[in-house]
Write a protein that holds these residues in place. Structure first.
Motif, PDB file in Angstrom:
ATOM      1  N   LEU A  11      46.535  32.565  33.023  1.00 47.82           N
ATOM      2  CA  LEU A  11      46.267  33.720  32.162  1.00 47.82           C
ATOM      3  C   LEU A  11      45.393  34.740  32.870  1.00 47.82           C
ATOM      4  CD1 LEU A  11      45.628  31.992  28.716  1.00 47.82           C
ATOM      5  CD2 LEU A  11      47.570  33.441  29.352  1.00 47.82           C
ATOM      6  N   ALA A  12      44.380  34.255  33.604  1.00 44.21           N
ATOM      7  CA  ALA A  12      43.488  35.167  34.334  1.00 44.21           C
ATOM      8  C   ALA A  12      44.245  35.918  35.419  1.00 44.21           C
ATOM      9  CB  ALA A  12      42.327  34.383  34.941  1.00 44.21           C
ATOM     10  N   TYR A  13      45.228  35.281  36.031  1.00 40.14           N
ATOM     11  CA  TYR A  13      46.016  35.967  37.056  1.00 40.14           C
ATOM     12  C   TYR A  13      46.912  37.031  36.430  1.00 40.14           C
ATOM     13  CZ  TYR A  13      49.499  37.093  40.512  1.00 40.14           C
ATOM     14  OH  TYR A  13      50.323  37.787  41.346  1.00 40.14           O
ATOM     15  N   LEU A  14      47.607  36.671  35.371  1.00 41.41           N
ATOM     16  CA  LEU A  14      48.571  37.595  34.771  1.00 41.41           C
ATOM     17  C   LEU A  14      47.905  38.821  34.180  1.00 41.41           C
ATOM     18  CD1 LEU A  14      51.003  35.063  33.078  1.00 41.41           C
ATOM     19  CD2 LEU A  14      51.351  36.353  35.193  1.00 41.41           C
ATOM     20  N   LEU A 105      41.313  41.988  44.395  1.00 44.01           N
ATOM     21  CA  LEU A 105      40.339  41.023  44.909  1.00 44.01           C
ATOM     22  C   LEU A 105      39.355  40.592  43.825  1.00 44.01           C
ATOM     23  CD1 LEU A 105      39.636  42.574  48.420  1.00 44.01           C
ATOM     24  CD2 LEU A 105      40.971  40.522  47.902  1.00 44.01           C
ATOM     25  N   MET A 106      38.948  41.543  42.985  1.00 45.02           N
ATOM     26  CA  MET A 106      38.042  41.189  41.886  1.00 45.02           C
ATOM     27  C   MET A 106      38.724  40.240  40.910  1.00 45.02           C
ATOM     28  SD  MET A 106      36.060  44.763  41.129  1.00 45.02           S
ATOM     29  CE  MET A 106      35.345  44.169  39.617  1.00 45.02           C
ATOM     30  N   ASN A 107      40.004  40.465  40.646  1.00 45.14           N
ATOM     31  CA  ASN A 107      40.711  39.581  39.723  1.00 45.14           C
ATOM     32  C   ASN A 107      40.847  38.179  40.316  1.00 45.14           C
ATOM     33  OD1 ASN A 107      41.899  39.285  37.127  1.00 45.14           O
ATOM     34  ND2 ASN A 107      43.886  39.129  38.130  1.00 45.14           N
ATOM     35  N   LEU A 108      41.026  38.077  41.626  1.00 46.81           N
ATOM     36  CA  LEU A 108      41.084  36.753  42.251  1.00 46.81           C
ATOM     37  C   LEU A 108      39.758  36.014  42.062  1.00 46.81           C
ATOM     38  CD1 LEU A 108      43.039  37.529  45.546  1.00 46.81           C
ATOM     39  CD2 LEU A 108      43.864  36.301  43.534  1.00 46.81           C
ATOM     40  N   LEU A 109      38.647  36.730  42.141  1.00 47.10           N
ATOM     41  CA  LEU A 109      37.347  36.114  41.877  1.00 47.10           C
ATOM     42  C   LEU A 109      37.227  35.674  40.416  1.00 47.10           C
ATOM     43  CD1 LEU A 109      34.966  38.427  43.912  1.00 47.10           C
ATOM     44  CD2 LEU A 109      35.578  36.057  44.421  1.00 47.10           C
ATOM     45  N   LEU A 110      37.801  36.454  39.512  1.00 50.21           N
ATOM     46  CA  LEU A 110      37.762  36.085  38.094  1.00 50.21           C
ATOM     47  C   LEU A 110      38.597  34.845  37.807  1.00 50.21           C
ATOM     48  CD1 LEU A 110      37.902  39.527  36.295  1.00 50.21           C
ATOM     49  CD2 LEU A 110      35.935  38.073  36.740  1.00 50.21           C
ATOM     50  N   ILE A 111      39.667  34.655  38.561  1.00 48.15           N
ATOM     51  CA  ILE A 111      40.474  33.444  38.406  1.00 48.15           C
ATOM     52  C   ILE A 111      39.632  32.215  38.757  1.00 48.15           C
ATOM     53  CG2 ILE A 111      42.466  32.178  39.321  1.00 48.15           C
ATOM     54  CD1 ILE A 111      43.780  34.965  39.763  1.00 48.15           C
ATOM     55  N   VAL A 112      38.898  32.314  39.846  1.00 52.64           N
ATOM     56  CA  VAL A 112      38.029  31.207  40.252  1.00 52.64           C
ATOM     57  C   VAL A 112      36.911  31.013  39.229  1.00 52.64           C
ATOM     58  CG1 VAL A 112      36.458  30.387  42.045  1.00 52.64           C
ATOM     59  CG2 VAL A 112      38.584  31.526  42.682  1.00 52.64           C
TER      60      VAL A 112
END
Length: 123
Positions: A11-14, A105-112
């Motif tokens: 969900l965080a990725y999409l 890149l910020m969204n990738l950090l939010l996924i983690v």
């Protein structure tokens, strides 16, 4: 890995912030969503483009930047499907490109971050 973690990460990725929303962090989710979507839209609005794997031509940094841009999730693929963005001759092209890359890149950090919360490692 817990099933809850996988769902939160997908969900965080999409959709930026959706993983946090799923985990009950509503205010954080709305803030993250607003920041990332706004950065992405500003990047496209100032004649910026997106890094894509079609344009890498053997450059490792462009390949990495393409994967970083893809971190925007659905926004990346929708913008790519709607047509070419950005004019390389525009004076703001590089700024816009940087905005769209940073959003990914910020969204990738939010996924983690969503994964850490779902696994109980962070509150």
């Amino acid at each position: 890995m817990k099933p809850r973690s996988i769902i939160a990460m997908v969900l965080a990725y999409l959709i930026p912030g959706a993983g946090h929303f799923y985990l009950g962090r509503r205010a954080r989710a709305l803030g993250f969503c607003a920041i990332i979507v706004l950065m992405f839209v500003i990047g496209l609005a100032v004649d910026g483009g997106q890094y894509t794997l079609n344009e890498t031509r053997g450059s490792l940094l462009k390949v990495l930047a393409s994967y970083g841009s893809m971190g925007s999730g659905l926004m990346y693929f929708i913008a790519k499907a709607l047509g070419p963005w950005g004019k390389v001759t525009s004076t703001t092209y590089e700024y816009g490109l940087t905005f769209t890359l940073t959003a990914g890149l910020m969204n990738l950090l939010l996924i983690v971050d969503a994964w850490d919360i779902a696994e109980g490692r962070k509150q």
